[in-house]
Design a protein around this motif. Structure first.
Motif, short mmCIF file in Angstrom:
data_model
loop_
_atom_site.label_atom_id
_atom_site.label_comp_id
_atom_site.label_asym_id
_atom_site.label_seq_id
_atom_site.Cartn_x
_atom_site.Cartn_y
_atom_site.Cartn_z
N SER A 103 60.53 28.04 58.57
CA SER A 103 59.40 27.64 57.72
C SER A 103 58.83 28.90 57.09
O SER A 103 58.93 29.99 57.63
N GLN A 104 58.24 28.72 55.91
CA GLN A 104 57.75 29.85 55.13
C GLN A 104 56.66 29.37 54.18
O GLN A 104 56.64 28.21 53.79
N ILE A 105 55.77 30.26 53.81
CA ILE A 105 54.74 29.95 52.82
C ILE A 105 55.35 30.10 51.42
O ILE A 105 56.08 31.05 51.16
N GLY A 106 55.05 29.15 50.54
CA GLY A 106 55.53 29.21 49.17
C GLY A 106 54.44 28.77 48.21
O GLY A 106 53.34 28.39 48.62
N PHE A 107 54.74 28.81 46.92
CA PHE A 107 53.74 28.41 45.94
C PHE A 107 54.35 27.52 44.88
O PHE A 107 55.57 27.48 44.68
N VAL A 108 53.50 26.79 44.19
CA VAL A 108 53.90 25.91 43.10
C VAL A 108 52.89 26.03 41.96
O VAL A 108 51.69 26.15 42.22
N VAL A 109 53.37 26.08 40.74
CA VAL A 109 52.52 26.02 39.55
C VAL A 109 53.09 24.94 38.63
O VAL A 109 54.31 24.74 38.58
N MET A 110 52.20 24.24 37.96
CA MET A 110 52.67 23.22 37.03
C MET A 110 51.69 23.02 35.91
O MET A 110 50.51 23.39 36.02
N GLY A 111 52.18 22.46 34.83
CA GLY A 111 51.35 22.15 33.67
C GLY A 111 51.98 21.04 32.88
O GLY A 111 53.19 20.80 32.97
N GLY A 112 51.18 20.35 32.12
CA GLY A 112 51.72 19.26 31.33
C GLY A 112 50.72 18.72 30.35
O GLY A 112 49.58 19.18 30.27
N ALA A 113 51.17 17.70 29.61
CA ALA A 113 50.31 17.08 28.60
C ALA A 113 50.70 15.61 28.45
O ALA A 113 51.85 15.24 28.68
N GLU A 114 49.71 14.81 28.09
CA GLU A 114 49.94 13.39 27.83
C GLU A 114 49.42 13.08 26.43
O GLU A 114 48.32 13.50 26.05
N VAL A 115 50.22 12.38 25.64
CA VAL A 115 49.86 12.03 24.27
C VAL A 115 50.00 10.52 24.11
O VAL A 115 51.03 9.95 24.48
N ARG A 116 48.97 9.89 23.58
CA ARG A 116 49.02 8.46 23.30
C ARG A 116 49.66 8.24 21.94
O ARG A 116 49.21 8.76 20.94
N LEU A 117 50.75 7.46 21.91
CA LEU A 117 51.42 7.13 20.66
C LEU A 117 50.84 5.87 20.04
O LEU A 117 50.91 5.67 18.84
N HIS A 118 50.31 5.03 20.89
CA HIS A 118 49.71 3.76 20.50
C HIS A 118 48.69 3.43 21.58
O HIS A 118 48.65 4.07 22.63
N ARG A 119 47.89 2.42 21.36
CA ARG A 119 46.86 2.06 22.35
C ARG A 119 47.46 1.79 23.74
O ARG A 119 46.85 2.10 24.75
N TRP A 120 48.64 1.18 23.79
CA TRP A 120 49.26 0.81 25.06
C TRP A 120 50.45 1.68 25.46
O TRP A 120 51.05 1.47 26.49
N VAL A 121 50.83 2.64 24.62
CA VAL A 121 52.03 3.44 24.89
C VAL A 121 51.69 4.93 24.78
O VAL A 121 51.07 5.36 23.82
#
Length: 87
Positions: free
Chosen positions: A27-45
């Motif tokens: 076992s070992q200590i590790g790290f995680v980084v993340m990023g993202g984006a969400e875009v609405r194409l339509h009201r329901w999608v």
């Protein structure tokens, strides 16, 4: 969005042939980084894209198949694309 974290990772490998020194339980200590984006194409999608990078150094390479292939780090990069339906 963006996120970062630290965690303890466990890696276990058991040799089927039960050769001495081939079993791994570390076992070992590790790290995680993340990023993202969400875009609405339509009201329901919508469409979301995110990327994640994980690194756990020193958990592999002492025995087992990771030693045979010279692997030293656990982790890597993941990219996900999601289609969202609904509000």
């Amino acid at each position: 969005y963006a996120a970062a974290g630290v965690g303890r990772y466990r890696y276990a490998e058991t040799s089927t042939f039960n050769e001495a020194g081939e079993d791994v339980d570390a076992s070992q200590i590790g790290f995680v980084v993340m990023g993202g984006a969400e875009v609405r194409l339509h009201r329901w999608v919508g469409v979301a894209v995110d990327a994640q990078y994980t690194r756990v150094s020193g958990i592999l390479g002492d025995a087992g198949i990771s030693k045979e292939f010279g692997e030293k780090d656990l982790g890597g990069t993941a990219v996900r694309v999601k289609v969202l339906v609904g509000r």
